[in-house]
Design a protein around this motif. Structure first.
Motif, PDB file in Angstrom:
ATOM      1  N   SER A 116      -8.799 -19.706 -20.815  1.00  0.00           N
ATOM      2  CA  SER A 116      -7.666 -19.272 -20.485  1.00  0.00           C
ATOM      3  C   SER A 116      -6.567 -19.281 -21.228  1.00  0.00           C
TER       4      SER A 116
ATOM      5  N   SER B  18     -16.270 -14.538 -15.382  1.00  0.00           N
ATOM      6  CA  SER B  18     -15.994 -13.316 -16.123  1.00  0.00           C
ATOM      7  C   SER B  18     -16.198 -13.812 -17.816  1.00  0.00           C
TER       8      SER B  18
ATOM      9  N   ILE C 255      -6.948 -16.062 -23.480  1.00  0.00           N
ATOM     10  CA  ILE C 255      -6.264 -15.227 -22.826  1.00  0.00           C
ATOM     11  C   ILE C 255      -4.794 -14.950 -22.623  1.00  0.00           C
TER      12      ILE C 255
ATOM     13  N   TYR D 121     -13.365 -16.040 -20.359  1.00  0.00           N
ATOM     14  CA  TYR D 121     -13.323 -17.338 -19.360  1.00  0.00           C
ATOM     15  C   TYR D 121     -12.148 -18.522 -20.041  1.00  0.00           C
TER      16      TYR D 121
ATOM     17  N   ASP E 274     -14.702 -10.013 -14.642  1.00  0.00           N
ATOM     18  CA  ASP E 274     -14.243  -9.014 -15.562  1.00  0.00           C
ATOM     19  C   ASP E 274     -13.147  -8.360 -15.104  1.00  0.00           C
TER      20      ASP E 274
ATOM     21  N   THR F 222      -5.827 -17.232 -15.260  1.00  0.00           N
ATOM     22  CA  THR F 222      -6.952 -18.134 -14.746  1.00  0.00           C
ATOM     23  C   THR F 222      -8.234 -17.059 -14.773  1.00  0.00           C
ATOM     24  N   SER F 223      -9.582 -17.635 -14.741  1.00  0.00           N
ATOM     25  CA  SER F 223     -10.641 -16.794 -14.819  1.00  0.00           C
ATOM     26  C   SER F 223     -11.837 -17.277 -14.279  1.00  0.00           C
TER      27      SER F 223
ATOM     28  N   ARG G 138      -4.922 -12.845 -13.885  1.00  0.00           N
ATOM     29  CA  ARG G 138      -6.190 -13.342 -13.080  1.00  0.00           C
ATOM     30  C   ARG G 138      -7.071 -12.395 -13.517  1.00  0.00           C
ATOM     31  N   PHE G 139      -8.395 -13.237 -13.938  1.00  0.00           N
ATOM     32  CA  PHE G 139      -9.843 -12.551 -14.418  1.00  0.00           C
ATOM     33  C   PHE G 139     -10.614 -12.987 -13.009  1.00  0.00           C
ATOM     34  N   GLU G 140     -11.201 -11.734 -12.703  1.00  0.00           N
ATOM     35  CA  GLU G 140     -12.372 -12.188 -11.784  1.00  0.00           C
ATOM     36  C   GLU G 140     -13.394 -11.188 -11.755  1.00  0.00           C
TER      37      GLU G 140
ATOM     38  N   CYS H  89      -9.361  -7.561 -14.636  1.00  0.00           N
ATOM     39  CA  CYS H  89      -8.125  -8.348 -14.954  1.00  0.00           C
ATOM     40  C   CYS H  89      -6.987  -7.897 -14.106  1.00  0.00           C
TER      41      CYS H  89
END
Length: 371
Positions: free
Chosen positions: A111, A106, A114, A109, A149, A102-103, A145-147, A151
């Protein structure tokens, strides 16, 4: 044991929104201090803590191990940094994998992209391509999980979700999830000192979870976990933890009763209870609001919401439920679910809202009343 597990590792108990505090109290009962955050509880520990959490937590959905956290703004950086996660402690050729990403807010973005890059990083780190699966229950999952930028990569130590205790052999329509049933019993404070009744027992989940709590039966005693296929699995440690748990199982001295107006539900409840270690402590009866009387009682239940029944019928059920309690019990503690405050008020029990969560896609409140 791997060097990474000789020191404390970061762990996360995934919990349904609305019951995180209950999961934190469970951890506390195991001697583990946790921090409540939205969606679960953060805590730390070694392999023993990880194994105990999976075996004993009644309200958590999964236990994740935080493998690594880093900043990444482009895919080459993601692959390079993800490769440095301690994959070799966990990934084996016989443990099928699913990657879920999920992103939010960032640069990276997409998914699916990623997930592809993390899969590539895993192959480069372990030197083979793990078997891919569509469902996490078939093996385990890596959660990316990206939030902003940042990870965070975690691995699911539980495999199949923890509500899958292994006793649900027969279902009714819209059964209550085991983790939610356990949360309701835990919130009630019931410890097996007074009779417990569920007058809308369905396939028996609340009485079964209650009996397991009173008998001190670990919810994970009859199932397997993803960590059992990890490279760092300590079989002797796991066996000793299970042996100790089994030695602490006890008798339940009070009645635990499930009633339901539907004979098929009662049949399902009996079949489900049969495959547990607690069936002898539970009685299921095909009755609706029966003539029964105890001086003190705990009632934990999930009445109909009006989804499949006409709303008028549901209002009548809530009224009759409240009347039945008032007429038959002098000293009671009641925990029940309701999709709205008006229905809860129809019981006439002067109930208060404790928390709310989603049950089968419907937001319901957990209400408490007592006398």
């Amino acid at each position: 044991m791997s060097g990474n597990f000789k020191r404390s590792i970061k762990l996360f108990a995934v919990s349904q929104p609305g019951i995180e505090e209950i999961t934190a109290k469970e951890l506390e009962g195991l001697g583990i201090k946790g921090t409540v955050v939205p969606g679960g509880v953060e805590f730390e520990g070694d392999l023993e803590v990880l194994y105990r959490a999976n075996l004993w937590l009644r309200t958590a959905s999964r236990i994740l191990v935080r493998l690594c956290t880093f900043r990444a703004k482009h895919f080459a950086e993601l692959i390079r940094k993800a490769q440095k996660c301690p994959w070799n402690d966990f990934i084996t050729p016989d443990l099928p994998l699913k990657i879920r990403a999920t992103s939010r807010k960032s640069k990276l973005y997409h998914s699916k992209a990623i997930e592809e890059r993390v899969w590539k990083a895993i192959i480069e780190a372990v030197g083979f391509e793990p078997q891919k699966v569509r469902l996490e229950d078939e093996g385990t999952s890596v959660i990316v999980r990206f939030e902003n930028d940042i990870c965070t990569i975690s691995i699911n130590s539980s495999g199949a979700m923890l509500h899958k205790r292994g006793y649900r052999v027969k279902e009714t329509q819209a059964p209550l999830r085991e983790t939610l049933a356990a949360a309701m019993v835990l919130v009630s404070g019931w410890k097996g000192k007074t009779p417990l009744i569920d007058p809308f027992c369905g396939s028996g989940t609340i009485p079964i979870e209650a009996a397991m709590i009173a008998a001190n039966v670990p919810p994970g005693i009859n199932r397997g976990f993803a960590f059992m296929k990890w490279k760092n699995f300590d079989e002797d440690l796991w066996k000793s933890i299970k042996k100790e748990a089994i030695s602490k199982i006890k008798e339940v001295k009070v009645p635990i009763i499930g009633y339901d107006i539907d004979p098929d539900a009662i049949e399902a409840a009996r079949k489900n209870a049969e495959v547990t270690r607690v069936s002898k402590f539970i009685r299921f009866e095909n009755l609706s609001f029966p003539e029964v009387s105890f001086d003190a009682v705990t009632i934990v239940t999930n009445p109909p919401y009006g989804v499949r029944l006409p709303i008028k019928n549901v209002r009548e059920i809530y009224r009759r439920f409240g009347d039945w309690i008032e007429r038959h019990f002098k000293d009671y503690r009641v925990l029940f679910l309701s999709p709205n405050k008006k229905l809860a008020e129809l019981t006439g029990l002067n109930s208060k809202l404790i928390t709310f969560f989603s049950n089968g896609g419907i937001t319901v409140g957990l209400y408490e009343a007592g006398r």
